[in-house]
Structures are given as C-alpha cells and as structure tokens.
Design a protein around this motif. Structure first.
Motif, PDB file in Angstrom:
ATOM      1  N   ILE A 120       0.841  -1.194   0.000  1.00 21.95           N
ATOM      2  CA  ILE A 120       0.000   0.000   0.000  1.00 21.95           C
ATOM      3  C   ILE A 120       0.875   1.242   0.000  1.00 21.95           C
ATOM      4  O   ILE A 120       1.399   1.661   1.016  1.00 21.95           O
ATOM      5  CB  ILE A 120      -0.941   0.004   1.209  1.00 21.95           C
ATOM      6  N   PHE A 123       0.377   4.466   2.307  1.00 24.10           N
ATOM      7  CA  PHE A 123       0.620   4.473   3.749  1.00 24.10           C
ATOM      8  C   PHE A 123       1.958   5.119   4.085  1.00 24.10           C
ATOM      9  O   PHE A 123       2.947   4.924   3.393  1.00 24.10           O
ATOM     10  CB  PHE A 123       0.633   3.044   4.289  1.00 24.10           C
ATOM     11  N   LEU A 131       1.430  -0.808  12.079  1.00 30.93           N
ATOM     12  CA  LEU A 131       0.586  -1.942  11.692  1.00 30.93           C
ATOM     13  C   LEU A 131       1.286  -3.269  11.978  1.00 30.93           C
ATOM     14  O   LEU A 131       0.717  -4.160  12.602  1.00 30.93           O
ATOM     15  CB  LEU A 131       0.292  -1.872  10.195  1.00 30.93           C
ATOM     16  N   ARG A 149      -8.693 -14.547   6.673  1.00 30.23           N
ATOM     17  CA  ARG A 149      -9.795 -13.722   6.209  1.00 30.23           C
ATOM     18  C   ARG A 149      -9.357 -12.763   5.101  1.00 30.23           C
ATOM     19  O   ARG A 149     -10.009 -12.641   4.082  1.00 30.23           O
ATOM     20  CB  ARG A 149     -10.384 -12.936   7.393  1.00 30.23           C
ATOM     21  N   TRP A 190      -6.094   7.769  10.629  1.00 36.95           N
ATOM     22  CA  TRP A 190      -6.898   8.941  10.232  1.00 36.95           C
ATOM     23  C   TRP A 190      -6.028   9.991   9.551  1.00 36.95           C
ATOM     24  O   TRP A 190      -6.433  10.598   8.564  1.00 36.95           O
ATOM     25  CB  TRP A 190      -7.606   9.558  11.438  1.00 36.95           C
ATOM     26  N   ILE A 193      -5.451   8.834   6.159  1.00 36.89           N
ATOM     27  CA  ILE A 193      -6.679   8.893   5.360  1.00 36.89           C
ATOM     28  C   ILE A 193      -6.905  10.310   4.844  1.00 36.89           C
ATOM     29  O   ILE A 193      -7.274  10.510   3.689  1.00 36.89           O
ATOM     30  CB  ILE A 193      -7.906   8.430   6.202  1.00 36.89           C
TER      31      ILE A 193
ATOM     32  N   PHE B  11     -17.574  -3.482  11.658  1.00 33.08           N
ATOM     33  CA  PHE B  11     -16.313  -3.943  11.076  1.00 33.08           C
ATOM     34  C   PHE B  11     -16.172  -5.461  11.048  1.00 33.08           C
ATOM     35  O   PHE B  11     -15.411  -6.006  10.256  1.00 33.08           O
ATOM     36  CB  PHE B  11     -15.126  -3.328  11.854  1.00 33.08           C
ATOM     37  N   GLU B  14     -18.885  -9.666   7.654  1.00 29.86           N
ATOM     38  CA  GLU B  14     -18.225 -10.134   6.435  1.00 29.86           C
ATOM     39  C   GLU B  14     -18.600  -9.285   5.220  1.00 29.86           C
ATOM     40  O   GLU B  14     -17.746  -8.898   4.428  1.00 29.86           O
ATOM     41  CB  GLU B  14     -18.678 -11.573   6.142  1.00 29.86           C
ATOM     42  N   GLN B  17     -16.958  -5.942   5.191  1.00 32.71           N
ATOM     43  CA  GLN B  17     -15.540  -6.068   4.819  1.00 32.71           C
ATOM     44  C   GLN B  17     -15.391  -6.212   3.301  1.00 32.71           C
ATOM     45  O   GLN B  17     -14.590  -5.526   2.669  1.00 32.71           O
ATOM     46  CB  GLN B  17     -14.912  -7.267   5.529  1.00 32.71           C
ATOM     47  N   ASP B  18     -16.184  -7.130   2.742  1.00 34.79           N
ATOM     48  CA  ASP B  18     -16.109  -7.344   1.289  1.00 34.79           C
ATOM     49  C   ASP B  18     -16.494  -6.084   0.521  1.00 34.79           C
ATOM     50  O   ASP B  18     -15.864  -5.731  -0.464  1.00 34.79           O
ATOM     51  CB  ASP B  18     -17.018  -8.509   0.870  1.00 34.79           C
ATOM     52  N   LYS B  25     -15.511   3.521  -7.593  1.00 34.16           N
ATOM     53  CA  LYS B  25     -16.197   4.794  -7.804  1.00 34.16           C
ATOM     54  C   LYS B  25     -17.703   4.597  -8.022  1.00 34.16           C
ATOM     55  O   LYS B  25     -18.520   5.335  -7.505  1.00 34.16           O
ATOM     56  CB  LYS B  25     -15.570   5.488  -9.012  1.00 34.16           C
ATOM     57  N   ARG B  39     -17.867   9.266   3.650  1.00 34.24           N
ATOM     58  CA  ARG B  39     -16.871   8.847   2.675  1.00 34.24           C
ATOM     59  C   ARG B  39     -15.527   8.536   3.337  1.00 34.24           C
ATOM     60  O   ARG B  39     -14.872   7.537   3.037  1.00 34.24           O
ATOM     61  CB  ARG B  39     -16.730   9.986   1.678  1.00 34.24           C
ATOM     62  N   LYS B  40     -15.175   9.410   4.273  1.00 32.59           N
ATOM     63  CA  LYS B  40     -13.902   9.207   4.953  1.00 32.59           C
ATOM     64  C   LYS B  40     -13.903   7.950   5.820  1.00 32.59           C
ATOM     65  O   LYS B  40     -12.900   7.255   5.939  1.00 32.59           O
ATOM     66  CB  LYS B  40     -13.549  10.431   5.802  1.00 32.59           C
ATOM     67  N   GLU B  41     -15.056   7.711   6.419  1.00 35.96           N
ATOM     68  CA  GLU B  41     -15.158   6.504   7.253  1.00 35.96           C
ATOM     69  C   GLU B  41     -15.023   5.233   6.404  1.00 35.96           C
ATOM     70  O   GLU B  41     -14.403   4.261   6.817  1.00 35.96           O
ATOM     71  CB  GLU B  41     -16.476   6.505   8.036  1.00 35.96           C
ATOM     72  N   LEU B  43     -13.339   5.080   3.635  1.00 36.11           N
ATOM     73  CA  LEU B  43     -11.918   4.986   3.281  1.00 36.11           C
ATOM     74  C   LEU B  43     -11.112   4.415   4.444  1.00 36.11           C
ATOM     75  O   LEU B  43     -10.221   3.591   4.263  1.00 36.11           O
ATOM     76  CB  LEU B  43     -11.365   6.373   2.932  1.00 36.11           C
ATOM     77  N   TYR B  44     -11.458   4.866   5.638  1.00 34.24           N
ATOM     78  CA  TYR B  44     -10.779   4.398   6.851  1.00 34.24           C
ATOM     79  C   TYR B  44     -10.889   2.877   6.951  1.00 34.24           C
ATOM     80  O   TYR B  44      -9.899   2.172   7.126  1.00 34.24           O
ATOM     81  CB  TYR B  44     -11.406   5.077   8.064  1.00 34.24           C
ATOM     82  N   TYR B  47      -8.912   1.069   4.096  1.00 35.73           N
ATOM     83  CA  TYR B  47      -7.465   1.011   4.260  1.00 35.73           C
ATOM     84  C   TYR B  47      -7.041   0.197   5.474  1.00 35.73           C
ATOM     85  O   TYR B  47      -5.973  -0.380   5.488  1.00 35.73           O
ATOM     86  CB  TYR B  47      -6.864   2.426   4.261  1.00 35.73           C
ATOM     87  N   LEU B  48      -7.927   0.145   6.463  1.00 40.22           N
ATOM     88  CA  LEU B  48      -7.619  -0.718   7.607  1.00 40.22           C
ATOM     89  C   LEU B  48      -7.538  -2.180   7.132  1.00 40.22           C
ATOM     90  O   LEU B  48      -6.585  -2.898   7.428  1.00 40.22           O
ATOM     91  CB  LEU B  48      -8.693  -0.580   8.694  1.00 40.22           C
ATOM     92  N   PHE B  49      -8.528  -2.591   6.354  1.00 46.04           N
ATOM     93  CA  PHE B  49      -8.542  -3.981   5.882  1.00 46.04           C
ATOM     94  C   PHE B  49      -7.410  -4.241   4.878  1.00 46.04           C
ATOM     95  O   PHE B  49      -6.756  -5.277   4.916  1.00 46.04           O
ATOM     96  CB  PHE B  49      -9.898  -4.344   5.262  1.00 46.04           C
ATOM     97  N   LEU B  50      -7.209  -3.271   3.982  1.00 38.99           N
ATOM     98  CA  LEU B  50      -6.102  -3.429   3.020  1.00 38.99           C
ATOM     99  C   LEU B  50      -4.778  -3.614   3.746  1.00 38.99           C
ATOM    100  O   LEU B  50      -3.931  -4.395   3.341  1.00 38.99           O
ATOM    101  CB  LEU B  50      -6.016  -2.202   2.112  1.00 38.99           C
ATOM    102  N   GLY B  51      -4.655  -2.862   4.859  1.00 39.04           N
ATOM    103  CA  GLY B  51      -3.421  -2.931   5.636  1.00 39.04           C
ATOM    104  C   GLY B  51      -3.190  -4.285   6.254  1.00 39.04           C
ATOM    105  O   GLY B  51      -2.086  -4.615   6.661  1.00 39.04           O
TER     106      GLY B  51
END
Lengths: 214, 367
Positions: A120, A123, A131, A149, A190, A193, B11, B14, B17-18, B25, B39-41, B43-44, B47-51
């Motif tokens: 990513i 980041f 993380l 998961r 945040w 973000i 969060f 399932e 998350q998906d 877009k 929108r920001k939430e 994104l939050y 990116y949390l899951f992507l991380g």
C-alpha cells in the motif's frame, strides 16, 4: 464474473482428480502450491518441512480420493489439511528442532515483518511500522484469522472449519483483533486517510476534467 | 477524529468487509448509504482492511514445477522418463523462442558431438569391472541452470557451467556419477546400492539424502554441504570414510590435503542457488566476480588488484548483472564500465565483457 469462472474450473478439476485424472490432480497441485506454501511457512518457518508436508497431503488425497466426500471449497479443504498435518508434524519434530539439527531462527507463528505490507503505497512509513508491530502483538489465533480472512479471502464459516473452532468464536476473535488494531493505529490511520482523501479527490477531479474535455 | 466505538460491530461483518474492499467509484454512494457512513469513514475501513493483507511472496520460478514433478514421480513412478529440463529465466525463454529455428541445426550437431564425445571419453573409473556402457553427459551452460533426473529417479540441479556424467543404466552394486562444478543432489534412497559421486580429488558416498557439492576451480576447496541424511567423504588415494552429519559442511583443499568439517550457519549459502538466490557470505571480491561470470555468462576484468580482497556480504534474487554490480559499488570504491561487444569476422559477437575499476574519486585520503 471472472472470479466465478475460475471457481467453476477449480471445481471441475477437483472432480476430475477425484475421478482419477492425473492431469487434473497435477493442475490442482500447481494451482494451490504457492498458497499452501505461504500458509505453511507462516505456521512453521521450515521450508523443507512445509514442502514435504504439502507433498504428503497431496499423496494422501490421491490415494484416498475415493473416500473424499463432497468438498465445498477445494482451497479451504487443502489449507485445512496442510494445517492439520503441519501442527501434527510440529509436535513430532520438536525434539529435532531443539537439538538444532534444523537450524533456523526462532520464529513466532503467523508473525509479519514491515516489508510485507509495503504494497500500500499511500501508507506512511510510520503507519506501516505501527501496523506490523500491532499485528505481531496480537495473539497467535487472531493473527491466523487475519491471514485467513484478508489474505486468503475465506468466509467465517470456512475459517471456523479450518481453525476447528465454531463460527461465533471466529467472530469474537475478529472483533477483538480489530478493536485492538484500531485502538493502536486509529490516530495514525486517520492522518493518512486525510492525505489519501486529498490525493483521491485531486485524482478524480483530474479524470473528470480530462474526460469532459475529451 | 477519535476512535469510533460505533464501528466495532460493523467492522466484523463479512459483507461490510467485502463491500469496502470492493469500494470503487461506481459502488461508492451505494455503500455509504447502505451502512450510513461518511466517505472518509469508508476509506478508513477500506485502508484498515487493506493494511491487513500481507504482500504475496512469489515462489522462485521453477520451484512449483520441481515440486509437481517430484509428486508425479511418487504417484506414478513409471510415467516419468529421465529427462533434462533447462530452467532459464523468462526473458531468456522469450529470446530463445525467437531464435529457436536458427538454433535447431547447431543444437543437433552439438548433440551428436557430445554423444560421440561421451562415448569416447568414458572416464577410467567407470570402466573398471563394467561392460561396455553408454554414458550421458549433461551440462548447464554458463548463465543457466539445468535440472537432471538420473535413471534411478535422483534429482540433480546443475549450477551454471557444471556438468554431470552418468551411465544410462546404473550397474547392480553402485551408482557411479561424475561431477564437474557444482550440483545439488536429492538422491533416491537405496541402501543396497549407494551412489558414488566422483569429483576433484574426492568421492562422496551416499545412500539417500540431500546435499550440495561444490567442486569449482582447481585451487579452491571442494565443499560438500549436507542438508538431510548421511554421506561420507572418501579422499582419493585414501580408504577412510569421513562421515558428515546433517547441517555440516566438509571442505577439502587439494593443496593442503586437509578435510575440515564445520557447522553450516546459513543453509542458503550452499543451496540458495537452486532457487535462484545468489548469496555471498564473506567471500573475497575475486571469488564473487568468478561466481558472477558463471552466473551471468560474462567476462569480468578486475583492473586493480588491490580490490581483490574486500570481503562481500550480499544476497541477490532476480537482479541482473548491472544491478548487482551497482549494489557492490555502493559499498566498495569501484566503478564499472561496459564496453561495447565486438563483432567477430564470422558475424557473431564476442562474449560480453565488463571492466571493474577502482573509483579514484572515492579514495579515502589517510593524511
């Protein structure tokens, strides 16, 4: 669309294998080897042992293909077989490892290093480090759950089967893991973000402008 | 913003998350409405899951294929014929396909040549007590590695510039093999019929095991690194068998005629090359260049002898020769020149040449 097509092919190959088709068996092996290896190495950082275990699992499947019942997800079935066999082998090999015959550094199961997340680009370095340390600070089962998961994309139901716990426990573990993570990284995430949002907005704006003028 | 408790339940879902991982877009507004988040939430969460997705680590090319062949050999031993497989890098394959038509004829000629040669040049030790026998010689050209399956099913990885000779069928008592250069052996177990690998000044006796044998160059020590099982070393002109345990490496230097046995610190140093890793652990710069010459099929000239003794620590994976030398030049004062290849009278080009010089601008002045 594309994903569904791949799923059907796997199912077809799997049935072919059950029917005794060596070509299909070989396809299944090639298809999943890498995933199984990644997973095995996270349980037990001994490449040779992991490779041998995967091989054992496949030989067993081939020999007992007549007795394998209906398999919903070949991937989940394979991961779960490799996992069981590896945990079994870990017990058996413990002495050997203590004696240092197989010399490897002490490796904690399902731990990650920062460089594993560099995917990513958006980041900040700070977030990446945070993380990695936070994930590594989670209990082993929660780390395994995260891997199953988000890396392997398994459903809670499948994860419950693989980890041999019930589905509610899986959800509880996930809730605890995510709460812990957010508690630690919330502020930094945040901040990132905000930056990402700026970036995306600029990007969309440019695209819009471009497509309007074109 | 503060840590938001409201997300706790959401969060874990399932579907949520998906959905956010699939946040594009078009679906954008739908998702925001569905979960009544900003929108920001979104994104939050995304990116949390992507991380949490670790990077995919690719296995070395050829490794899956190697494992597959091994497996197929076990489930149906009769199907797999002894064959030679060359594992070049992808790029090389692409180029190779382009020139395949041109190559066919020379290749055929060289096959005949090698066949003749291997028939004529049956090494002496094979001839002892054996009837007329055919031998195969397989070599890995410079810049490439080969994988050979011997008649008994033993797998051999040949490093660049190495070759192995073996009879088409092994005799009843012993599996005789001759190695020049470096190879990794995964020997099929047979207690009644040990394998004897002959090389520069010594033989390695094996029943069934995994080990790496490095016998490059006349002056340098022959190194036998044992990964699994048991082997013994027999020095030419001597009868004693020196046993090796797994995790040990035996070095034998012709000049001193001493056999040293040591513990392996990092297995990859010896067997990393089989999966395409190029590893240096304290080798002198000249040794490093020797290895690079074989690995990349180039000639490297070291114009300043005072550079020869730097010891190098590095691990490379998939880098090309320019990148490798660049990395070295970051730690020692060298500069690299790549002269253009010369065209020979017959239209072919000379082997690629690289010159390594001392970078005078980086000289440390002592006074």
């Amino acid at each position: 669309m594309e994903k569904a097509k791949v799923d059907i092919d796997i199912k077809k190959e799997w049935e072919g294998m059950i029917g005794g088709n060596e070509q299909a068996f070989s396809e299944i092996f090639t298809l999943f080897y890498s995933d199984l290896y990644q997973y095995g190495i996270k349980i037990f950082n001994l490449p040779d042992l992991v490779k041998d275990t995967i091989q054992d699992v496949f030989i067993r499947i081939w020999e007992r293909r007549d007795t394998i019942g209906d398999v919903q997800s070949p991937k989940a079935y394979l991961i779960s077989s490799v996992r069981r066999k590896l945990f079994h082998n870990r017990g058996a090999r413990k002495n050997e490892i203590i004696e240092g015959v197989i010399k490897r550094e002490n490796h904690e199961n399902f731990s990650f290093i920062t460089s594993e997340f560099i995917e990513i680009k958006e980041f900040s370095a700070q977030l990446k480090n945070l993380l990695a340390t936070t994930i590594n600070g989670l209990p082993e089962r929660q780390r395994e759950l995260i891997l199953l998961r988000f890396y392997y994309n398994f459903k809670y139901k499948e994860i419950a089967g693989i980890m041999e716990i019930n589905e509610q426990t899986v959800r509880n573990l996930m809730q605890r893991a995510l709460a812990k993570l957010r508690q630690k990284i919330d502020r930094t995430l945040w901040e990132d973000i905000d930056n990402i949002d700026q970036l995306l907005l600029t990007f969309f704006f440019l695209i819009k402008k471009y497509s309007n003028s074109a | 913003m503060v840590f938001n408790k409201r997300f706790d339940k959401l969060f874990v879902e399932e579907q949520f998350q998906d959905d956010v991982l699939d946040f594009s877009k078009e679906k954008h507004t739908g998702i925001l409405e569905k979960y009544s988040i900003s929108r920001k939430e979104a994104l939050y969460a995304r990116y949390l899951f992507l991380g949490l997705i670790p990077k995919k680590k690719a296995l070395a090319e050829g490794e899956v294929e190697y494992a597959r062949q091994k497996l197929l050999k076990i489930i149906s031993p009769t199907d797999v014929q002894p064959k030679v497989k060359l594992s070049y890098k992808k790029k090389a394959i692409a180029t190779a396909l382009k020139v395949a038509a041109v190559l066919t004829i020379p290749l055929l000629l060289s096959t005949i040549y090698f066949y003749q040669k291997s028939k004529e040049g049956v090494p002496q030790q094979y001839a002892l007590g054996q009837k007329a026998m055919h031998y195969n010689t397989v070599s890995a050209p410079l810049g490439a590695k080969s994988q050979v399956i011997l008649p008994d099913g033993t797998l051999v990885w040949l490093n660049s510039g190495s070759s192995i000779s073996y009879p088409i069928t092994f005799n009843k008592k012993i599996r005789n093999v001759e190695l020049k250069g470096e190879a990794f052996f995964d020997v099929v177990k047979d207690d009644k019929k040990p394998m004897l690998v002959s090389t520069n000044g010594l033989k390695v006796k094996v029943y069934g095991t995994k080990f790496n044998l490095n016998a490059f160059g006349g002056k340098k020590a022959v190194k036998t690194a044992l990964v699994e099982g048991r082997v013994s070393i027999i020095i030419d002109g001597n009868k004693k068998e020196h046993n090796l345990k797994p995790g040990q490496v035996a070095s034998f230097s012709q000049g001193k005629r001493v056999l040293e046995i040591a513990q392996i610190e990092n297995e990859d140093v010896y067997i990393g090359w089989t999966i395409g890793k190029l590893i240096f652990r304290g080798e002198s710069f000249t040794e490093v260049l020797d290895k690079l010459e074989r690995w990349y099929n180039v000639d490297i000239e070291l114009s300043d002898a005072s550079l020869a003794n730097y010891s190098m620590y590095a691990t490379f994976f998939d880098e090309n020769i320019e990148q490798v030398l660049d990395i070295f030049s970051a730690s020692i004062p060298i500069k690299i020149e790549y002269p253009k290849r010369k065209k020979k009278p017959d239209g072919t080009y000379t082997k690629r040449k690289i010159i390594v010089k001392r970078d005078m601008s980086r000289q440390i002045r002592l006074n």
